[in-house]
Design an enzyme around this catalytic site. Structure first.
Site, PDB file in Angstrom:
ATOM      1  N   GLY A 128       0.802  -1.220   0.000  1.00 38.51           N
ATOM      2  CA  GLY A 128       0.000   0.000   0.000  1.00 38.51           C
ATOM      3  C   GLY A 128       0.831   1.264   0.000  1.00 38.51           C
ATOM      4  O   GLY A 128       0.287   2.365  -0.070  1.00 38.51           O
ATOM      5  N   GLU A 129       2.142   1.124   0.094  1.00 37.36           N
ATOM      6  CA  GLU A 129       3.009   2.306   0.121  1.00 37.36           C
ATOM      7  C   GLU A 129       3.919   2.325  -1.113  1.00 37.36           C
ATOM      8  O   GLU A 129       3.500   2.705  -2.184  1.00 37.36           O
ATOM      9  CB  GLU A 129       3.778   2.363   1.454  1.00 37.36           C
ATOM     10  CG  GLU A 129       2.796   2.411   2.645  1.00 37.36           C
ATOM     11  CD  GLU A 129       3.462   2.572   4.005  1.00 37.36           C
ATOM     12  OE1 GLU A 129       4.544   3.164   4.103  1.00 37.36           O
ATOM     13  OE2 GLU A 129       2.875   2.099   5.001  1.00 37.36           O
TER      14      GLU A 129
END
Lengths: 338, 338
Positions: A128-129
């Site tokens: 997610g990053e």
């Protein structure tokens, strides 16, 4: 009359000056301590870490670097409620400042990383990053002659590995401290470094109990505490806090107390980023942690005090990143199926 | 014999040294000229422009700044095929370098902006890039005391407007020049500044006709030319080039010739970003623009020459951005419907 009152006036002035001094100058101990400038132990490693900090090639997209969410132009944060990750994913939690983060008891809001080195590997591999893998990040670095030479100079090893990468990033982060805030000057005895209102704000902050959690050199960062101690904290954010690490129900909603250094720059506030302004944050903290309703005047004074915690921001010269070679794998920002 | 040959050897050495000099030192004119360091006319405006350059609050998301796609750590480009815009939109065209862009005949690949000031307003309001509006950007700036004071100091006006914003950004961009490349040193008479291979590469570059378009101080940037002059250039990118501005069919696939300064850092190449490496770019250009198939050896020599065009990169101290006030509208990175 003028002459007879003079000694009294002088005594009163001396008493006022004394009371304006920090407690420790009066013989007592303040719960907050000033911070010292960073001592750079290994300049070459710090310089390498700075390059890695700014290098978006550590992400799958080639677009997101450490600095994207911990922007050193913006108090080491992104000033967003929650961060933006690979493919514009909405992050689960507010991005904490990197400034003075070496003083934290642990890293991340839930403390799942014990130190900066351990933290540094997290976002690179978080889908997610930065959505990369340690293997791909290291392959990328090993393909770049400029990095090969610089890692070799710093670590004296034949190949770059993820340990070296996170060591260098952590070494850079350790330099990101912010000394010389006006409040630090006051702590060191300069009675004129803060205004009367700011001093009143500090006394409110200290005597209302805020310092129970926000104390020490970083004015926080040194303990985990329950969010919503007196009154339940209402949020739509599903983060469980420390319980996600310990598995203990007693740790639910326990979060690392954030540092208040440079808090003027690190809006919005709380793990869910729900408080847009310092005034809102002080109001909420008073109610849910202390059971206090600060008046408008008290709130403004505390906010005025908090703004004295802004220190010298790190002077960062943007690095020139070593260019990719023909052999360097190219970033893949856009997945075929989206 | 040693003594009789000495004058001849000396004469040959002198001749060799003479031939290693640039043409203009031999009395002729090189088609490329060295560039001079930037002259800063208004340091306060440049400093303000630097802040704006790095400020992601000029975007709807609060995440994208000018530097996101023209990264000064990466040759003023993003090193992506095409850029990433608001909500992870795939950009239509390769992001050109901002370095030395003040020398361009016009801005954007199709030259739709006449100068840097005109260009600077484009990405802010482009829904596929920063996705903001000029009105919202100006409202944001007017709500920040630090910006209010700095704009007033620079422009002596009561209110910030978009004209001041683009003036300041352009003033900063004008400082982003890269003097002192090894090739410039050679042009100025330092015969040892480039290697024999690099010089051979330059002669191939010059004598094969590359300099017909890549000439002048920026080694390009000063004309529009058809992509695929001798042989059609195959691409899936729908960009029409200059025709989109002039409406003339004759201008289809005419693009601004990119500068080759710092080309080592600004991969991938062409308006569609289709060439990952300099070797590929030289090969394609030879074929489609000149009808030449450079041998592997010739290609390598030209690439070696191109790498001598990397100049001193601008020394950029990261600005500390003035914090938002309570009144500053917060960024909205995530649309409700996505």
């Amino acid at each position: 009359m003028k002459t007879t009152l003079r000694p009294l006036v002088a005594a009163l002035a001396a008493a006022a000056a004394f009371l304006a001094l920090p407690a420790h100058a009066q013989g007592a101990q303040e719960p907050i301590q000033p911070i010292a400038p960073a001592v750079v132990k290994n300049p070459a490693m710090v310089e390498l870490g700075k390059k890695l900090w700014f290098d978006p090639r550590l992400s799958k997209s080639g677009f997101i670097s450490c600095n994207s969410c911990h922007n050193l132009s913006m108090g080491g944060s992104d000033n967003l409620k929650t961060s933006i990750g690979h493919n514009w994913q909405e992050g689960p939690i507010n991005s904490p400042t990197v400034l003075n983060s070496s003083m934290n008891v642990a890293q991340f809001w839930d403390g799942r990383a014990g130190n900066l080195k351990e933290q540094a590997g997290g976002p690179i591999a978080n889908p997610g990053e930065m959505a990369f893998t340690h293997e791909l990040a290291v392959d990328m670095l090993n393909s770049i002659p400029g990095y090969q030479a610089e890692f070799k100079k710093v670590f004296s090893k034949q190949k770059i590995d993820i340990d070296q990468v996170t060591d260098a990033i952590a070494a850079f982060e350790e330099t990101l401290v912010t000394p010389n805030s006006r409040f630090d000057k006051w702590l060191k005895g300069d009675a004129n470094a803060i205004t009367k209102t700011e001093l009143e704000g500090y006394k409110l902050f200290r005597d209302s109990g805020c310092v129970a959690c926000h104390n020490g050199a970083a004015v926080g960062g040194n303990s985990f505490q329950r969010m919503g101690l007196v009154e339940a904290y209402k949020t739509s954010n599903p983060a469980e806090g420390r319980a996600a690490v310990t598995g203990k129900d007693a740790d639910r909603f326990n979060f690392k107390v954030p540092t208040l250094r440079n808090v003027e720059l690190t809006y919005p506030y709380f793990h869910d980023g729900a408080a847009d302004t310092l005034g809102q944050a002080v109001d909420t903290m008073g109610r849910v942690q202390l059971g206090k309703n600060f008046t408008k005047d008290e709130n403004a004074k505390i906010v005025a005090f908090l703004k004295t915690l802004t220190g010298d921001q790190p002077q960062i010269g943007m690095p020139v990143l070593p260019p990719s070679s023909d052999a360097t794998p190219r970033p893949t920002p856009f997945d075929k199926k989206k």
